[in-house]
Design a protein around this motif. Sequence first.
Motif, mmCIF file in Angstrom:
data_model
loop_
_atom_site.group_PDB
_atom_site.id
_atom_site.type_symbol
_atom_site.label_atom_id
_atom_site.label_comp_id
_atom_site.label_asym_id
_atom_site.label_seq_id
_atom_site.Cartn_x
_atom_site.Cartn_y
_atom_site.Cartn_z
ATOM 1 N N VAL A 65 17.472 -6.171 5.329
ATOM 2 C CA VAL A 65 17.195 -7.216 4.346
ATOM 3 C C VAL A 65 17.165 -6.584 2.968
ATOM 4 C CG1 VAL A 65 15.608 -9.070 3.702
ATOM 5 C CG2 VAL A 65 15.737 -8.323 6.097
ATOM 6 N N THR A 66 17.864 -7.178 2.005
ATOM 7 C CA THR A 66 17.816 -6.660 0.635
ATOM 8 C C THR A 66 17.453 -7.774 -0.330
ATOM 9 O OG1 THR A 66 20.096 -7.088 -0.109
ATOM 10 C CG2 THR A 66 19.745 -5.146 1.249
ATOM 11 N N GLY A 67 16.675 -7.409 -1.346
ATOM 12 C CA GLY A 67 16.349 -8.355 -2.408
ATOM 13 C C GLY A 67 14.954 -8.918 -2.289
ATOM 14 N N GLY A 68 14.403 -9.324 -3.430
ATOM 15 C CA GLY A 68 13.113 -10.013 -3.445
ATOM 16 C C GLY A 68 11.916 -9.121 -3.231
ATOM 17 N N LEU A 69 12.030 -7.828 -3.617
ATOM 18 C CA LEU A 69 10.871 -6.940 -3.518
ATOM 19 C C LEU A 69 10.218 -6.811 -4.882
ATOM 20 C CD1 LEU A 69 12.037 -3.995 -1.235
ATOM 21 C CD2 LEU A 69 11.339 -6.311 -0.640
ATOM 22 N N GLY A 70 8.894 -6.730 -4.879
ATOM 23 C CA GLY A 70 8.165 -6.586 -6.137
ATOM 24 C C GLY A 70 7.000 -7.551 -6.193
ATOM 25 N N PRO A 71 6.303 -7.570 -7.325
ATOM 26 C CA PRO A 71 5.075 -8.354 -7.426
ATOM 27 C C PRO A 71 5.221 -9.697 -8.147
ATOM 28 C CG PRO A 71 5.128 -6.742 -9.176
ATOM 29 C CD PRO A 71 6.439 -6.612 -8.429
ATOM 30 N N GLY A 103 3.733 9.084 -11.475
ATOM 31 C CA GLY A 103 3.103 8.869 -12.772
ATOM 32 C C GLY A 103 2.452 7.521 -12.976
ATOM 33 N N TYR A 104 2.428 6.686 -11.935
ATOM 34 C CA TYR A 104 1.772 5.385 -12.038
ATOM 35 C C TYR A 104 0.348 5.490 -11.510
ATOM 36 C CZ TYR A 104 6.525 3.525 -12.492
ATOM 37 O OH TYR A 104 7.806 3.268 -12.898
ATOM 38 N N SER A 105 -0.578 4.875 -12.223
ATOM 39 C CA SER A 105 -1.932 4.779 -11.699
ATOM 40 C C SER A 105 -2.096 3.422 -11.027
ATOM 41 C CB SER A 105 -2.966 4.910 -12.823
ATOM 42 O OG SER A 105 -2.924 3.758 -13.657
ATOM 43 N N ARG A 106 -3.132 3.292 -10.228
ATOM 44 C CA ARG A 106 -3.379 2.015 -9.570
ATOM 45 C C ARG A 106 -3.489 0.895 -10.604
ATOM 46 N NH1 ARG A 106 -5.880 0.908 -4.349
ATOM 47 N NH2 ARG A 106 -6.127 3.166 -4.132
ATOM 48 N N ALA A 107 -4.074 1.210 -11.745
ATOM 49 C CA ALA A 107 -4.250 0.195 -12.785
ATOM 50 C C ALA A 107 -2.928 -0.222 -13.424
ATOM 51 C CB ALA A 107 -5.205 0.716 -13.860
ATOM 52 N N ASP A 108 -1.921 0.668 -13.384
ATOM 53 C CA ASP A 108 -0.618 0.357 -13.973
ATOM 54 C C ASP A 108 0.158 -0.658 -13.144
ATOM 55 O OD1 ASP A 108 -0.921 2.177 -16.066
ATOM 56 O OD2 ASP A 108 -0.104 3.829 -14.863
ATOM 57 N N LEU A 109 -0.117 -0.718 -11.852
ATOM 58 C CA LEU A 109 0.694 -1.495 -10.932
ATOM 59 C C LEU A 109 0.214 -2.930 -10.827
ATOM 60 C CD1 LEU A 109 0.957 1.179 -8.098
ATOM 61 C CD2 LEU A 109 2.716 0.607 -9.798
ATOM 62 N N THR A 110 1.146 -3.849 -10.906
ATOM 63 C CA THR A 110 0.812 -5.252 -10.718
ATOM 64 C C THR A 110 0.338 -5.461 -9.295
ATOM 65 O OG1 THR A 110 2.531 -5.852 -12.301
ATOM 66 C CG2 THR A 110 1.719 -7.605 -10.853
ATOM 67 N N GLU A 111 -0.638 -6.321 -9.129
ATOM 68 C CA GLU A 111 -1.188 -6.604 -7.801
ATOM 69 C C GLU A 111 -0.064 -7.027 -6.848
ATOM 70 O OE1 GLU A 111 -4.552 -9.468 -5.647
ATOM 71 O OE2 GLU A 111 -4.229 -9.549 -7.817
ATOM 72 N N GLY A 112 -0.056 -6.445 -5.672
ATOM 73 C CA GLY A 112 0.951 -6.788 -4.672
ATOM 74 C C GLY A 112 2.112 -5.816 -4.603
ATOM 75 N N THR A 113 2.223 -4.908 -5.574
ATOM 76 C CA THR A 113 3.372 -3.992 -5.604
ATOM 77 C C THR A 113 3.476 -3.163 -4.337
ATOM 78 O OG1 THR A 113 3.307 -3.845 -8.020
ATOM 79 C CG2 THR A 113 4.447 -2.078 -6.855
ATOM 80 N N THR A 114 2.357 -2.680 -3.828
ATOM 81 C CA THR A 114 2.390 -1.783 -2.664
ATOM 82 C C THR A 114 1.919 -2.472 -1.387
ATOM 83 O OG1 THR A 114 0.179 -0.944 -3.230
ATOM 84 C CG2 THR A 114 2.088 0.274 -4.078
ATOM 85 N N GLU A 115 1.974 -3.802 -1.347
ATOM 86 C CA GLU A 115 1.600 -4.513 -0.124
ATOM 87 C C GLU A 115 2.805 -4.627 0.811
ATOM 88 O OE1 GLU A 115 -0.187 -8.246 -0.999
ATOM 89 O OE2 GLU A 115 -2.083 -7.355 -1.666
ATOM 90 N N GLY A 128 13.276 3.365 -8.442
ATOM 91 C CA GLY A 128 12.563 2.234 -9.020
ATOM 92 C C GLY A 128 11.091 2.296 -8.665
ATOM 93 N N VAL A 129 10.481 1.126 -8.501
ATOM 94 C CA VAL A 129 9.045 1.070 -8.240
ATOM 95 C C VAL A 129 8.735 0.453 -6.875
ATOM 96 C CG1 VAL A 129 6.825 0.133 -9.019
ATOM 97 C CG2 VAL A 129 8.502 0.937 -10.698
ATOM 98 N N ALA A 130 9.249 -0.742 -6.609
ATOM 99 C CA ALA A 130 8.872 -1.465 -5.397
ATOM 100 C C ALA A 130 9.300 -0.714 -4.143
ATOM 101 C CB ALA A 130 9.498 -2.857 -5.411
ATOM 102 N N PRO A 131 8.367 -0.414 -3.230
ATOM 103 C CA PRO A 131 8.729 0.307 -2.008
ATOM 104 C C PRO A 131 9.446 -0.610 -1.019
ATOM 105 C CG PRO A 131 6.411 -0.304 -1.951
ATOM 106 C CD PRO A 131 6.923 -0.690 -3.309
ATOM 107 N N GLY A 132 10.194 0.009 -0.108
ATOM 108 C CA GLY A 132 10.790 -0.713 1.006
ATOM 109 C C GLY A 132 9.923 -0.537 2.235
ATOM 110 N N ALA A 133 10.404 -1.043 3.375
ATOM 111 C CA ALA A 133 9.604 -0.968 4.593
ATOM 112 C C ALA A 133 10.497 -1.027 5.816
ATOM 113 C CB ALA A 133 8.590 -2.111 4.628
ATOM 114 N N VAL A 134 9.999 -0.454 6.920
ATOM 115 C CA VAL A 134 10.662 -0.539 8.217
ATOM 116 C C VAL A 134 9.622 -0.918 9.255
ATOM 117 C CG1 VAL A 134 12.042 0.642 9.953
ATOM 118 C CG2 VAL A 134 12.233 1.326 7.558
ATOM 119 N N LEU A 135 9.951 -1.909 10.082
ATOM 120 C CA LEU A 135 9.041 -2.318 11.141
ATOM 121 C C LEU A 135 9.813 -3.097 12.190
ATOM 122 C CD1 LEU A 135 6.028 -2.415 12.028
ATOM 123 C CD2 LEU A 135 5.869 -4.622 10.878
ATOM 124 N N GLU A 136 9.710 -2.669 13.448
ATOM 125 C CA GLU A 136 10.304 -3.378 14.583
ATOM 126 C C GLU A 136 11.796 -3.665 14.370
ATOM 127 O OE1 GLU A 136 8.087 -6.720 16.039
ATOM 128 O OE2 GLU A 136 6.157 -5.778 15.554
#
Length: 227
Positions: A65-71, A103-115, A128-136
């Motif tokens: 799946v590609t696209g729609g990652l971020g906060p 170089g990003y602090s927790r305070a720099d990141l918009t809520e939801g960025t690392t969820e 970039g910033v938004a992480p990807g994920a792998v599951l099942e």
Amino acid sequence: MNVAVVTVGDELLAGRTTDTNATWLCERFAERGVGVERVTTVPDRVADIARVVNEYRAAYEAVVVTGGLGPTHDDVTMEGVAAALGRDLEEHEAALAWLEEDGYSRADLTEGTTELPAGARALHNEAGVAPGAVLEGVYVLPGVPDEMKTMFETIAPEFTGDPTYREEVVAAEPESALLDRIALLRQEFDVSVGSYPGESVRIAIESTDEATVAAAAAWLRDRVESP
């Protein structure tokens, strides 16, 4: 190995953005001998993403799946994938640690960025910033092409298959006039054949056996009119 590719974005469906990600991924999979059996574009809606991902993960060995990652408000892909897998979204400590190293602090990141969906393996976004994920068997990558390509290269070894060899024969004849010879070609050789008309007709011959492809192409070239 067979896979499905799902690209997410209202802008893709509206024609405002060209879906180069799907084409690039299909090329990479073909190089690795992996068959792509579905390419689907869905809107930025959780229910649509969840429905398609859930359907495809039951049918194919992997779903990319590609696209729609971020906060931002329309970045709902992780939520859709989590819904498909019956998981909650939760902050991923490894993803947060990677960003802090960048170089990003927790305070720099918009809520939801690392969820990410609970239990997911995080994929670091080196471009970039938004992480990807792998599951099942579901791989979630960014939509920004440079970010997607960079992230895919880190997981490419997880996609394997038998390489497919391909040769093209060009014929200066109408496609309809070639049907009998194409039928004979299929009888003589264990290959798949596709024909693509234009100024001339391109006949593509494919197989997992390189020698068979070469022999089939030579056989056909002897029996068609060249441009």
